[in-house]
Design a protein around this motif. Sequence first.
Motif, PDB file in Angstrom:
ATOM      1  N   VAL A  54      -0.152 -26.408 -10.138  1.00 11.26           N
ATOM      2  CA  VAL A  54      -0.580 -25.863  -8.850  1.00 11.26           C
ATOM      3  C   VAL A  54       0.425 -24.791  -8.445  1.00 11.26           C
ATOM      4  CG1 VAL A  54      -1.775 -27.911  -8.016  1.00 11.26           C
ATOM      5  CG2 VAL A  54       0.663 -27.670  -7.569  1.00 11.26           C
ATOM      6  N   ILE A  55      -0.059 -23.738  -7.809  1.00 10.71           N
ATOM      7  CA  ILE A  55       0.827 -22.701  -7.292  1.00 10.71           C
ATOM      8  C   ILE A  55       1.351 -23.180  -5.937  1.00 10.71           C
ATOM      9  CG2 ILE A  55       0.986 -20.317  -6.466  1.00 10.71           C
ATOM     10  CD1 ILE A  55      -1.170 -19.585  -8.514  1.00 10.71           C
ATOM     11  N   THR A  56       2.654 -23.401  -5.851  1.00  9.53           N
ATOM     12  CA  THR A  56       3.247 -23.967  -4.627  1.00  9.53           C
ATOM     13  C   THR A  56       3.762 -22.901  -3.676  1.00  9.53           C
ATOM     14  OG1 THR A  56       5.277 -24.254  -5.914  1.00  9.53           O
ATOM     15  CG2 THR A  56       3.848 -26.166  -5.672  1.00  9.53           C
ATOM     16  N   GLY A  57       3.813 -21.647  -4.125  1.00 17.76           N
ATOM     17  CA  GLY A  57       4.225 -20.552  -3.258  1.00 17.76           C
ATOM     18  C   GLY A  57       3.793 -19.239  -3.870  1.00 17.76           C
ATOM     19  N   GLY A  58       3.129 -18.389  -3.074  1.00 22.29           N
ATOM     20  CA  GLY A  58       2.627 -17.153  -3.647  1.00 22.29           C
ATOM     21  C   GLY A  58       2.820 -15.928  -2.783  1.00 22.29           C
ATOM     22  N   GLY A  59       3.742 -15.991  -1.854  1.00 18.61           N
ATOM     23  CA  GLY A  59       3.957 -14.847  -0.974  1.00 18.61           C
ATOM     24  C   GLY A  59       3.607 -15.171   0.460  1.00 18.61           C
ATOM     25  N   ASN A  60       3.839 -14.191   1.346  1.00 17.28           N
ATOM     26  CA  ASN A  60       3.651 -14.416   2.775  1.00 17.28           C
ATOM     27  C   ASN A  60       2.378 -13.780   3.324  1.00 17.28           C
ATOM     28  OD1 ASN A  60       6.092 -15.877   3.115  1.00 17.28           O
ATOM     29  ND2 ASN A  60       7.224 -13.956   2.978  1.00 17.28           N
ATOM     30  N   GLN A  61       2.111 -12.525   2.952  1.00 14.84           N
ATOM     31  CA  GLN A  61       0.880 -11.879   3.388  1.00 14.84           C
ATOM     32  C   GLN A  61       0.535 -10.783   2.388  1.00 14.84           C
ATOM     33  OE1 GLN A  61       2.787 -10.723   7.242  1.00 14.84           O
ATOM     34  NE2 GLN A  61       1.913  -8.688   6.813  1.00 14.84           N
ATOM     35  N   PRO A  62      -0.740 -10.389   2.303  1.00 13.72           N
ATOM     36  CA  PRO A  62      -1.180  -9.517   1.220  1.00 13.72           C
ATOM     37  C   PRO A  62      -0.516  -8.150   1.172  1.00 13.72           C
ATOM     38  CG  PRO A  62      -3.067 -10.610   2.228  1.00 13.72           C
ATOM     39  CD  PRO A  62      -1.881 -10.908   3.091  1.00 13.72           C
ATOM     40  N   ASN A  63      -0.083  -7.616   2.306  1.00 21.05           N
ATOM     41  CA  ASN A  63       0.457  -6.255   2.266  1.00 21.05           C
ATOM     42  C   ASN A  63       1.966  -6.213   2.006  1.00 21.05           C
ATOM     43  OD1 ASN A  63       1.135  -7.303   4.758  1.00 21.05           O
ATOM     44  ND2 ASN A  63       0.861  -5.357   5.859  1.00 21.05           N
ATOM     45  N   ILE A  64       2.525  -7.343   1.582  1.00 21.55           N
ATOM     46  CA  ILE A  64       3.921  -7.387   1.141  1.00 21.55           C
ATOM     47  C   ILE A  64       3.958  -7.888  -0.294  1.00 21.55           C
ATOM     48  CG2 ILE A  64       6.218  -8.364   1.530  1.00 21.55           C
ATOM     49  CD1 ILE A  64       5.429  -8.845   4.434  1.00 21.55           C
ATOM     50  N   VAL A  65       4.531  -7.098  -1.186  1.00 18.83           N
ATOM     51  CA  VAL A  65       4.696  -7.563  -2.570  1.00 18.83           C
ATOM     52  C   VAL A  65       5.571  -8.813  -2.541  1.00 18.83           C
ATOM     53  CG1 VAL A  65       5.630  -7.013  -4.839  1.00 18.83           C
ATOM     54  CG2 VAL A  65       4.428  -5.253  -3.528  1.00 18.83           C
ATOM     55  N   PRO A  66       5.085  -9.947  -3.080  1.00 22.49           N
ATOM     56  CA  PRO A  66       5.847 -11.194  -2.996  1.00 22.49           C
ATOM     57  C   PRO A  66       7.142 -11.140  -3.819  1.00 22.49           C
ATOM     58  CG  PRO A  66       3.534 -11.630  -3.491  1.00 22.49           C
ATOM     59  CD  PRO A  66       3.757 -10.163  -3.707  1.00 22.49           C
ATOM     60  N   ASP A  67       8.254 -11.442  -3.152  1.00 26.09           N
ATOM     61  CA  ASP A  67       9.508 -11.471  -3.888  1.00 26.09           C
ATOM     62  C   ASP A  67       9.866 -12.894  -4.328  1.00 26.09           C
ATOM     63  OD1 ASP A  67      10.069 -12.498  -1.377  1.00 26.09           O
ATOM     64  OD2 ASP A  67      12.106 -11.676  -1.335  1.00 26.09           O
ATOM     65  N   LYS A  68       9.046 -13.860  -3.942  1.00 21.10           N
ATOM     66  CA  LYS A  68       9.263 -15.226  -4.390  1.00 21.10           C
ATOM     67  C   LYS A  68       7.924 -15.920  -4.572  1.00 21.10           C
ATOM     68  CE  LYS A  68      11.832 -19.478  -3.367  1.00 21.10           C
ATOM     69  NZ  LYS A  68      12.721 -20.189  -2.398  1.00 21.10           N
ATOM     70  N   ALA A  69       7.769 -16.604  -5.679  1.00 23.51           N
ATOM     71  CA  ALA A  69       6.558 -17.377  -5.958  1.00 23.51           C
ATOM     72  C   ALA A  69       6.929 -18.507  -6.908  1.00 23.51           C
ATOM     73  CB  ALA A  69       5.469 -16.497  -6.568  1.00 23.51           C
TER      74      ALA A  69
ATOM     75  N   ALA B 153       0.827  -1.209   0.000  1.00 18.35           N
ATOM     76  CA  ALA B 153       0.000   0.000   0.000  1.00 18.35           C
ATOM     77  C   ALA B 153       0.860   1.257   0.000  1.00 18.35           C
ATOM     78  CB  ALA B 153      -0.921   0.010   1.213  1.00 18.35           C
ATOM     79  N   GLY B 154       1.978   1.251   0.764  1.00 20.73           N
ATOM     80  CA  GLY B 154       2.787   2.463   0.909  1.00 20.73           C
ATOM     81  C   GLY B 154       3.597   2.798  -0.319  1.00 20.73           C
ATOM     82  N   ASN B 155       4.287   1.789  -0.900  1.00 16.08           N
ATOM     83  CA  ASN B 155       5.103   2.059  -2.093  1.00 16.08           C
ATOM     84  C   ASN B 155       5.136   0.842  -3.012  1.00 16.08           C
ATOM     85  OD1 ASN B 155       6.591   0.709  -0.043  1.00 16.08           O
ATOM     86  ND2 ASN B 155       8.516   1.183  -1.075  1.00 16.08           N
ATOM     87  N   PRO B 156       3.982   0.432  -3.514  1.00 16.43           N
ATOM     88  CA  PRO B 156       3.934  -0.757  -4.382  1.00 16.43           C
ATOM     89  C   PRO B 156       4.766  -0.605  -5.643  1.00 16.43           C
ATOM     90  CG  PRO B 156       1.861   0.472  -4.497  1.00 16.43           C
ATOM     91  CD  PRO B 156       2.644   1.061  -3.369  1.00 16.43           C
ATOM     92  N   TRP B 157       5.014   0.635  -6.074  1.00 17.20           N
ATOM     93  CA  TRP B 157       5.804   0.854  -7.293  1.00 17.20           C
ATOM     94  C   TRP B 157       7.250   0.394  -7.148  1.00 17.20           C
ATOM     95  CZ3 TRP B 157       2.823   4.572  -4.817  1.00 17.20           C
ATOM     96  CH2 TRP B 157       3.485   5.308  -3.815  1.00 17.20           C
TER      97      TRP B 157
END
Length: 525
Positions: A260-275, A224-228
């Motif tokens: 199947v998606i085996t990894g998609g991030g940790n929580q919604p308010n963090i842009v996932p750096d691994k998936a 939310a703060g700096n998604p860019w």
Amino acid sequence: MIRKLLAASLLASAAPAFAAAPAPLKDAAAAAVDARAGELANMIDSVFSFAEPGFQEVRTSAYLTGILEKNGFTVTRGVAGIPTAFTATWGSGGPMIALGSDIDGLLGLSQTPGVPGAKPLVAGAPGHGEGHNSGMPMMIVAAIAAKQVMEKNGIKGRIMLWPGVAEELVATKAYYVRAGMFKDVDANLFAHVGDSLETTWGPMAYTASLSVEYTFAGLTAHAAGNPWDGKSALDAVELMNDGWNMKREHLPVTQRSHYVITGGGNQPNIVPDKASVWYYFRDTQLPAVKAMYDAGNRIAAGAAMMTETSVTRRVLGHAATNYGNKPIAEAAFANMKSVGLPQWSAADQNFARAVLSGFGRKDKPLASDGPKLWSPENPNSDRNGGSDDIGDIMWTVPTITIVYPSNVPGISYHNIMAATAMATPIAHKGAVVGAKVAAMTLLDLMTTPELVAGAKAWQQQVQFKTERYAPLLGPEDQPATHLNADLMAKMRPQMEKYYFDSKKYKSYLEQLGIDYEKAGSAAKN
């Protein structure tokens, strides 16, 4: 002794359709299997109770190798870099004949045996929802029976037993081949559970496949703060899946692909750096699978470019097409006709009906017709889009699959309904029949050099004219032995209290307090 028996056999049967061991030897092997029927049932029940998924068959492997060592086999553990894989060998001189079957269970399919309805032993735990708990015990008893006959009659030859580890992930047999496990093997007998007694020569109804996991790496940021500032690996996974689903429209009808998606991030308010996303690519020929794999790689690279992420991939499994050897299949089929189907009791039939009724399936009796020999001249109409990595061995050494009747007709596999009968008299009786067929066919191969030579010649002159084995594994690809480790670390303590104690109980059903006849009584009418 052996020469006299061979001579008697030739006199008794002029112009046989195939080379065969003398009938007295086969009768002795069948009797040896019958003598170990109780031991076989205990082995089937024990492996069922361990219920270990691919690469985590720790207790199963230790249990089976312990039995083999007690019966005079030399065991080598951790073969092909796979901790739960092994070979067990015995004998000297003569041909080397291998026997194998799968040992892994399936995730989330824990089921109480002898109960014709859903009832997990441990909620969320793995279970034998295909019946892999029966095959390796069956082959071990077959090998011990044949070994006894060979020792008594001075028959030269070598037996090698091996387990199919992580077959449900099609994840090991290509590595077995690459490691040279079959370089000295003259022929191979494989077994798989089913609801009938049958074998096949020629192309079989299974697809070649490649299992690949793609992992995207990006950059985290506050969503939310700096998604860019973020570079979403999950966006890359979703774009790859969108691209592949568009690609499906332009693929041949023979293909099967799923993910199947085996990894998609940790929580919604963090842009996932691994998936990551896990794909199966399947088709009727390996070259077609390679074309799918190449397309998947291009789409993954495109998704990474669009999201400014990077992508790596790891092959998790591989399976070639299945192709049965004609001379060996014909020999096994003759033995199937000699052995016949199990003598089902009224309790067996009632329980099978109860299972089908309990899961909303149409009523079908236990196997009563057959056995069957499938071939290009008599094809099996039950086309299967699935895969089995025994194909990698079939393109390496002459091989057949012996299907034996240890489960209920009309069920769906990879489902808890396929586990309900797999520690009951149905499973036990079907495996006794299969063990007799395997032991007798093993003796055919040990005593008649022309059968082994014919099997090799047929593979070279017929099978290899249709396709050549060109596995899609790269030199950097290694067995994915990490799979299911975290799950079993969590589940094993809960599962251990349900392990079968064969010293205290006559059967697993007795240990669990299940009345087999009562379980099927509702289906009598």
